[in-house]
Design a protein around this motif. Structure first.
Motif, mmCIF file in Angstrom:
data_model
loop_
_atom_site.group_PDB
_atom_site.id
_atom_site.type_symbol
_atom_site.label_atom_id
_atom_site.label_comp_id
_atom_site.label_asym_id
_atom_site.label_seq_id
_atom_site.Cartn_x
_atom_site.Cartn_y
_atom_site.Cartn_z
ATOM 1 N N GLU A 24 68.617 76.238 43.366
ATOM 2 C CA GLU A 24 68.786 75.430 42.158
ATOM 3 C C GLU A 24 67.525 74.629 41.911
ATOM 4 N N ARG A 25 67.421 74.094 40.709
ATOM 5 C CA ARG A 25 66.290 73.246 40.359
ATOM 6 C C ARG A 25 66.793 72.077 39.536
ATOM 7 N N ARG A 26 66.013 71.001 39.568
ATOM 8 C CA ARG A 26 66.378 69.816 38.803
ATOM 9 C C ARG A 26 65.124 69.144 38.288
ATOM 10 N N ARG A 27 65.298 68.466 37.185
ATOM 11 C CA ARG A 27 64.190 67.734 36.569
ATOM 12 C C ARG A 27 64.402 66.260 36.852
ATOM 13 N N THR A 28 63.453 65.608 37.496
ATOM 14 C CA THR A 28 63.524 64.167 37.678
ATOM 15 C C THR A 28 62.670 63.541 36.581
ATOM 16 N N SER A 29 62.573 62.234 36.568
ATOM 17 C CA SER A 29 61.749 61.581 35.542
ATOM 18 C C SER A 29 60.281 61.910 35.712
ATOM 19 N N ALA A 30 59.874 62.331 36.912
ATOM 20 C CA ALA A 30 58.458 62.568 37.161
ATOM 21 C C ALA A 30 58.071 64.031 37.356
ATOM 22 N N ARG A 31 59.007 64.877 37.822
ATOM 23 C CA ARG A 31 58.605 66.242 38.160
ATOM 24 C C ARG A 31 59.811 67.160 38.317
ATOM 25 N N TRP A 32 59.499 68.462 38.464
ATOM 26 C CA TRP A 32 60.516 69.445 38.811
ATOM 27 C C TRP A 32 60.672 69.460 40.321
ATOM 28 N N GLU A 33 61.918 69.628 40.793
ATOM 29 C CA GLU A 33 62.209 69.804 42.209
ATOM 30 C C GLU A 33 63.060 71.050 42.367
ATOM 31 N N TYR A 34 62.860 71.748 43.489
ATOM 32 C CA TYR A 34 63.526 73.012 43.733
ATOM 33 C C TYR A 34 64.202 72.987 45.099
ATOM 34 N N ARG A 35 65.500 73.397 45.142
ATOM 35 C CA ARG A 35 66.187 73.512 46.434
ATOM 36 C C ARG A 35 66.046 74.944 46.897
ATOM 37 N N VAL A 36 65.310 75.101 47.988
ATOM 38 C CA VAL A 36 65.034 76.423 48.527
ATOM 39 C C VAL A 36 65.633 76.564 49.919
ATOM 40 N N GLY A 37 65.897 77.789 50.297
ATOM 41 C CA GLY A 37 66.343 78.113 51.644
ATOM 42 C C GLY A 37 65.312 79.008 52.289
ATOM 43 N N VAL A 38 64.812 78.573 53.452
ATOM 44 C CA VAL A 38 63.828 79.345 54.207
ATOM 45 C C VAL A 38 64.492 79.796 55.504
ATOM 46 N N THR A 39 64.422 81.079 55.788
ATOM 47 C CA THR A 39 64.990 81.593 57.031
ATOM 48 C C THR A 39 63.951 81.454 58.138
ATOM 49 N N VAL A 40 64.366 80.781 59.216
ATOM 50 C CA VAL A 40 63.499 80.568 60.380
ATOM 51 C C VAL A 40 64.283 80.907 61.646
ATOM 52 N N TRP A 41 63.600 80.949 62.783
ATOM 53 C CA TRP A 41 64.275 81.204 64.047
ATOM 54 C C TRP A 41 64.898 79.918 64.558
ATOM 55 N N GLY A 42 66.124 80.023 65.069
ATOM 56 C CA GLY A 42 66.826 78.903 65.685
ATOM 57 C C GLY A 42 67.422 79.370 67.000
ATOM 58 N N THR A 43 67.971 78.443 67.738
ATOM 59 C CA THR A 43 68.579 78.787 69.017
ATOM 60 C C THR A 43 70.057 79.055 68.812
ATOM 61 N N GLY A 44 70.467 80.246 69.164
ATOM 62 C CA GLY A 44 71.859 80.641 69.010
ATOM 63 C C GLY A 44 72.622 80.491 70.308
ATOM 64 N N SER A 45 73.770 81.138 70.372
ATOM 65 C CA SER A 45 74.588 81.078 71.587
ATOM 66 C C SER A 45 73.832 81.698 72.755
ATOM 67 N N GLY A 46 73.984 81.106 73.912
ATOM 68 C CA GLY A 46 73.298 81.613 75.089
ATOM 69 C C GLY A 46 71.802 81.396 75.026
ATOM 70 N N SER A 47 71.368 80.438 74.205
ATOM 71 C CA SER A 47 69.935 80.115 74.054
ATOM 72 C C SER A 47 69.115 81.295 73.550
ATOM 73 N N ARG A 48 69.762 82.211 72.843
ATOM 74 C CA ARG A 48 69.064 83.365 72.278
ATOM 75 C C ARG A 48 68.590 83.027 70.880
ATOM 76 N N PRO A 49 67.403 83.466 70.503
ATOM 77 C CA PRO A 49 66.925 83.197 69.148
ATOM 78 C C PRO A 49 67.742 83.984 68.124
ATOM 79 N N GLU A 50 68.043 83.316 67.006
ATOM 80 C CA GLU A 50 68.718 83.989 65.901
ATOM 81 C C GLU A 50 68.234 83.359 64.603
ATOM 82 N N PRO A 51 68.262 84.125 63.506
ATOM 83 C CA PRO A 51 67.797 83.583 62.234
ATOM 84 C C PRO A 51 68.793 82.559 61.686
#
Length: 148
Positions: A24-51
């Motif tokens: 989504e995006r929104r207009r503030t009084s000063a600028r445009w802002e964008y809500r983005v989702g970036v997929t990164v590596w995280g720690t999953g169950s058993g300390s295994r990396p997962e997106p």
């Protein structure tokens, strides 16, 4: 494409570019802002990396469309009602879009703040500008709803 939104490039502080999804995006009084989702590596169950997806609001200087990208399906929050200027009256601004091959020039009326740095106009000046050929109100800031 996943749902309503668009694929974009996010520019990281070190200049690295990542592909992301614009939710989504929104207009503030000063600028445009964008809500983005970036997929990164995280720690999953058993300390295994997962997106995992990290979602954050970013300014326009950190987000750009992929080539051929289209924001028409991105949910957009309109700008707040026009700010007041001297005398406590609402104000608007005018943007002159230049003529280019295949596209005639046009006049675009904005709510003040949609085009930072523009000179504010009062209601009479704004209505006069709208009488000009090829003059329209900006859809992004919903300028039409602020006019009588």
């Amino acid at each position: 494409m996943v749902g309503a939104g668009a694929r974009v490039i996010v520019v990281m502080p070190d200049g690295q570019e990542l592909r992301a999804f614009l939710y989504e995006r929104r207009r503030t009084s000063a600028r445009w802002e964008y809500r983005v989702g970036v997929t990164v590596w995280g720690t999953g169950s058993g300390s295994r990396p997962e997106p995992v997806e990290h979602s954050v609001w970013l300014g326009a200087d950190h987000v750009r469309p992929l080539e051929g990208g289209d924001y028409s399906r991105v949910p957009t929050q309109p700008a707040s009602p026009p700010a007041a200027f001297a005398g406590g009256q609402q104000a608007w601004t005018v943007q002159q879009l230049p003529h280019r091959p295949g596209h005639p020039g046009a006049t675009l009326i904005h709510v003040i703040g949609c085009q930072p740095g523009a000179t504010p106009l009062d209601l009479d000046q704004t209505l006069e500008a709208l009488k000009q050929p090829r003059a329209v109100t900006c859809r992004e800031c919903n300028a039409a709803s602020s006019l009588p």
